[in-house]
Design an enzyme around this catalytic site. Structure first.
Site, PDB file in Angstrom:
ATOM      1  CG  ASP A 263      -4.291  -2.085   2.718  1.00 34.21           C
ATOM      2  OD1 ASP A 263      -4.318  -1.912   1.490  1.00 34.21           O
ATOM      3  OD2 ASP A 263      -3.960  -1.202   3.525  1.00 34.21           O
TER       4      ASP A 263
ATOM      5  CG  ASP B 119      -1.871   1.125   1.286  1.00 32.83           C
ATOM      6  OD1 ASP B 119      -2.412   1.459   0.216  1.00 32.83           O
ATOM      7  OD2 ASP B 119      -2.092   1.678   2.368  1.00 32.83           O
TER       8      ASP B 119
ATOM      9  CG  ASP C 128      -2.143   1.844   6.649  1.00 27.87           C
ATOM     10  OD1 ASP C 128      -2.756   1.597   5.585  1.00 27.87           O
ATOM     11  OD2 ASP C 128      -1.727   2.977   6.944  1.00 27.87           O
TER      12      ASP C 128
END
Length: 904
Positions: A646, A338, A642
């Site tokens: 995700d 990410d 986080d």
């Protein structure tokens, strides 16, 4: 009275974001007075609490039993069962004891990891302000129900999915849900289409997101598992878990070991049957061979290696929730990461100041200076722009006295105050010199904010107007633009060119203007004109300082890094280029591109993801799609993240890595590893430790299998020559479970060889038993087994008693193990080129294994159990010299196996 209200069917027919605020209130049977306490209680009973179900920690007994789920354990259980059937209680007891110790160590380690992860748990929302019975009150967020009227203000965590009623300057940070790094402006009067994605539903706020600025009132439309966060949690649960790389390799290894063992037993049984040997003797020989070939100490050694890896990872800011994830991270060939909060700091920074004459400065992104050490700014243009940025500002930034700073307010305004400090201006002193008289607050529909300031120079001095906002909003207000040579006629084309250059780098751009207030007329947005356009400021979510170096290290290690984000493609590409992830010729793949490829079939999708490094505007479901596509291509995939968005990908990947500080609880529970410092560089450190762990696993396996192979060679040769068994089953277990295991503990603690991150990842299909290990095991087994057989044969030929000959062979095999453990420290380096004392535990373990055997030689009890007796000093010296032949053999193999360098 509000009762028996069914809002579920209506919500299903038409999503809340498609309705106007009045229709939402009508269908929820709620309004400006909120719900009554009685109705709220009834709905709470109907819909349940506003909370995601907390995952239950697995009990210790469950963790203990889970340690037995392994192909290698199955083989050992079979060996224990055969020993029991044969009446060999000692053999079965030894195997059972080692399995219990292994399970206990593994369960204790995993239980500790689960509790460490639980210690990082943070409550998503604790309290919420609501209007009930016409009065404002604060209640636990989990008591919210659909129809509740919630009040939001800057800094609040959104407690449920909400449809806005009224909003003033509302900006919401939705990065945990959508991956979008910049706050989203919200509009209560906007109606969205049915197909509008979550990231673009500007009339709705979602559970778990953060109010960055403004205030609002909103109606709860979904709670608990019905929220977008709850839906993603369900997606995570539905995601299929894949077998970790180590399990896949151990499974293949166990199958090969079983096949080889069956073949060896079949050959021996055929030979003995041809000699008309009694079936019972044949069966006992097969049991002894099984005990020799199966590395009973391997499961415990693997657990020890992984446990050591977890301890090392903790020191490098990685908490391991599942033991096998240690090696999994080291095996990864792709890291899908990410962007927001992982590669970047998730903190808006005003970094680039650009003027329309082509000049500009870059503001340092380091720590703020102390008040007594503010830099002097000798650039008049920079000082004037920074003054406007600090005066036209509603945030606060002031020192706490201990070197830290306190900030509050809108994220953009905070960043501008930091910029002002960086260039040497103090906002409080500026306000003393230019006191605030009036202001136009920022509204999304306006696109700018303005302030009017008095002049401390005295009565009659001109008053100052400061304006900030979108360039297209400020241009009509301005007649001139600032330059190093003074004011110049405004050139809109030039201004747009500067804007485009900043936007291409992924910046959020604000324009600034100032001017003198004529002193007549009302200070309103319509009366702003005749201003001087000062310049533009580019605002970025800065990279973590170590991110680019970590990406470069991954590249050197042969790991493909790809970035997955919900950001705009231009922003994503700019960040990727700054990281070194993308080149000038690269272009990002968007969520729309993925959808088109997926519609054409898996092959088209796999072709798209095979070489892509930057994904932009991807939905949470598409992150999972990308991971599964890479897995279909045979990649071992690690995913970092986080946010709630995700979680499905974290759960489905070979190894999921969540941020322990800023990560959401859903993300943490989906992951195998947690980063305690939210640092992407810690992922790379984890990869290095994982590779060290895998190397140590191979070292332990080579040590155990090569000594087991020597025993097989010894048994095959003695059986072929019609000799009695050279070692009893109990002696074999002593070798495999005690002296072997003591030394394998030392191998589990081997430090890295220093070149782990300069090698490419292991091919996903590579077996533990690759060509290098096969060659080393064959040579080792033949040398040790052949020499041991020769000694046994000579001793019997010279008339030695069988027990005495076995005593000598057992001691020789222990000495062989002591030499072989040193040969096992590296596959590619000579024993003479390694730091001898770099692993004192290995040396102590080798001495301890020898000491244990010496103790047995002189212990009456062990003499009876093992059938051993003391030997003379001369015999010790002779056997040690013979054992050192194994060292010579492995050194020759290492030299012969090296490629010949090219001439010249």
């Amino acid at each position: 009275m509000q009762a028996d209200v069914d809002i579920t069917d209506t919500n299903t027919n038409k999503p809340w974001h498609c309705l106007n605020a009045q229709d939402v209130a009508a269908q929820l049977v709620s309004g400006a007075s909120g719900l009554s306490a009685a109705e709220a209680a009834q709905r709470l009973s109907s819909y349940g609490t506003n909370a995601l179900p907390l995952p239950r920690l697995p009990g210790f007994s469950r963790l203990f039993l889970r340690q037995f789920i392994s192909p290698l354990i199955y083989v050992l259980l079979a060996a224990m069962l055969v020993s029991l059937i044969a009446g060999k209680l000692a053999d079965a007891s030894f195997i059972g004891l080692i399995l219990l110790i292994n399970a206990l160590i593994g369960a204790l380690q995993e239980d500790h990891a689960h509790r460490s992860a639980q210690a990082l748990r943070k409550l998503m929302v604790s309290r919420a302000r609501v209007i009930r019975d016409g009065e404002t009150s604060e209640i636990p967020a989990e008591e919210l129900v659909p129809g509740d009227l919630v009040l939001l203000s800057s800094g609040d965590r959104v407690p449920a999915d909400l449809r806005l009623r009224d909003a003033v300057g509302l900006e919401v940070d939705e990065s945990v849900l959508t991956g979008e790094s910049l706050p989203v402006y919200k509009h209560s009067d906007k109606q969205c289409d049915v197909q509008t994605p979550v990231a673009e539903r500007v009339n709705t706020c979602f559970a778990g997101t953060l109010v960055a600025a403004g205030r609002a009132s909103a109606l709860v439309v979904a709670t608990g598992m019905a929220t977008e966060m709850g839906k993603l949690s369900q997606t995570m649960e539905a995601a299929q878990a894949v077998k970790p790389p180590l399990f896949q390799r151990i499974e293949r290894f166990s199958k090969k070991l079983t096949v080889a063992l069956l073949l060896a037993v079949a050959v021996l049984a055929t030979i003995e049957l041809a000699r008309h040997t009694e079936p019972l003797v044949i069966f006992m020989t097969a049991v002894a061979l099984a005990v020799s070939a199966i590395p009973e100490g391997l499961p415990m050694a693997l657990t020890l290696v992984l446990s050591v890896g977890t301890r090392r990872m903790v020191k490098r800011h990685v908490i391991v929730r599942k033991l096998v994830a240690v090696e999994s991270l080291g095996s990864c060939t792709v890291i899908a990461t990410d962007k927001t909060g992982t590669l970047t700091e998730n903190r808006l920074t005003a970094r680039e100041i650009r003027f329309l004459d082509g000049s500009g400065v870059t503001v340092d992104g380091g720590s703020l200076p102390t008040e007594s050490d503010l830099p002097e700014q000798d650039n008049e243009l920079v000082a004037r722009l920074a003054r406007s940025a600090a005066l036209c500002n509603e945030a606060e930034l002031h020192p706490l006295g201990n070197g830290d700073w306190h900030s509050s307010g809108d994220a953009v305004d905070q960043a501008l105050l930091v910029m002002a400090h960086k260039v040497g201006l103090h906002p409080r002193k500026l306000l003393d010199a230019w006191p605030l008289l009036n202001q136009v607050h920022y509204e999304p529909v306006l696109g700018f904010a303005a302030t009017l300031h008095g002049n401390s120079a005295g009565e009659g001095a001109p008053r100052l107007v400061c304006v900030k906002g979108a360039l297209e909003k400020l241009l009509p207000m301005c007649d001139t633009m600032a330059s190093a040579n003074g004011k110049m006629p405004l050139d809109p084309a030039l201004a747009h060119a500067v804007l485009d250059r900043l936007a291409e780098r992924g910046a959020r751009v604000l324009a600034f203007a100032e001017g003198d207030w004529p002193g007549h007329g009302e200070f309103t947005a319509e009366n702003l004109h005749g201003l001087n356009l000062l310049g533009l400021v580019g605002m970025f979510d800065p990279l973590r300082p170590e991110a680019a170096g970590a990406v470069a290290e991954c590249r050197e290690a042969g790991i493909h890094v790809c970035m997955l984000t919900g950001d705009h493609p231009r922003t994503a590409l700019s960040i990727a280029r700054e990281l070194g992830l993308a080149d000038d010729g690269d272009s990002p793949v968007t969520g729309a591109d993925l959808a088109q490829a997926e519609a054409k079939g898996p092959q088209s999708l796999d072709a798209l993801t095979a070489h892509t490094r930057v994904y932009a505007r991807v939905s949470p479901e598409q992150k999972l799609t990308i991971v599964q596509s890479l897995q279909r291509q045979g990649q071992f995939v690690a995913v970092t993240g986080d946010g709630v968005n995700d979680a499905p990908a974290l759960s489905s990947a070979h190894v999921g890595v969540a941020m322990g500080e800023q990560g959401t609880e859903v993300a943490k529970e989906s992951a195998d590893l947690l980063l305690t410092d939210d640092n992407f560089a810690s992922v790379v450190a984890g990869v290095e430790e994982g590779r060290i762990a895998y190397q140590n696993i191979r070292k332990v396996i080579f040590f155990l299998i090569s000594t087991g192979a020597a025993e097989v060679v010894l048994f095959v040769l003695t059986t072929s020559f019609g000799l009695p068994l050279p070692l009893t089953p109990v002696q074999l277990l002593w070798l495999n479970l005690v002296t072997n295991s003591v030394q394998s503990i030392g191998l589990a603690l081997e430090p890295g060889e220093g070149d782990e991150m300069r090698k490419p990842p292991r091919p996903p299909a590579e077996s533990l038993f690759n060509l290098v290990m096969v060659r080393r095991v064959l040579v080792s087994g033949l040398v040790m087994g052949g020499i041991a057989f020769t000694c046994f044969y000579i001793l019997l030929a010279q008339g030695w008693e069988l027990d005495a000959a076995r005593n000598i062979v057992l001691l020789l095999m222990v000495l062989f193990e002591n030499v072989q453990v040193l040969n096992s420290r590296s596959e590619s380096r000579s024993i003479f080129h390694q730091p001898f004392f770099s692993n004192p535990i290995l040396l102590l373990g080798t001495l301890a294994a020898q000491a244990l055997h010496i103790l047995c030689l002189y212990s009456p009890l062990m003499q009876e159990v093992l059938g051993v007796a003391p030997v003379s000093g001369a015999q010790w010296g002779l056997l040690l010299g013979i054992a050192l032949l194994q060292l010579l053999a492995m050194e020759l193999l290492l030299r012969l196996g090296r490629p010949v360098p090219d001439a010249g």
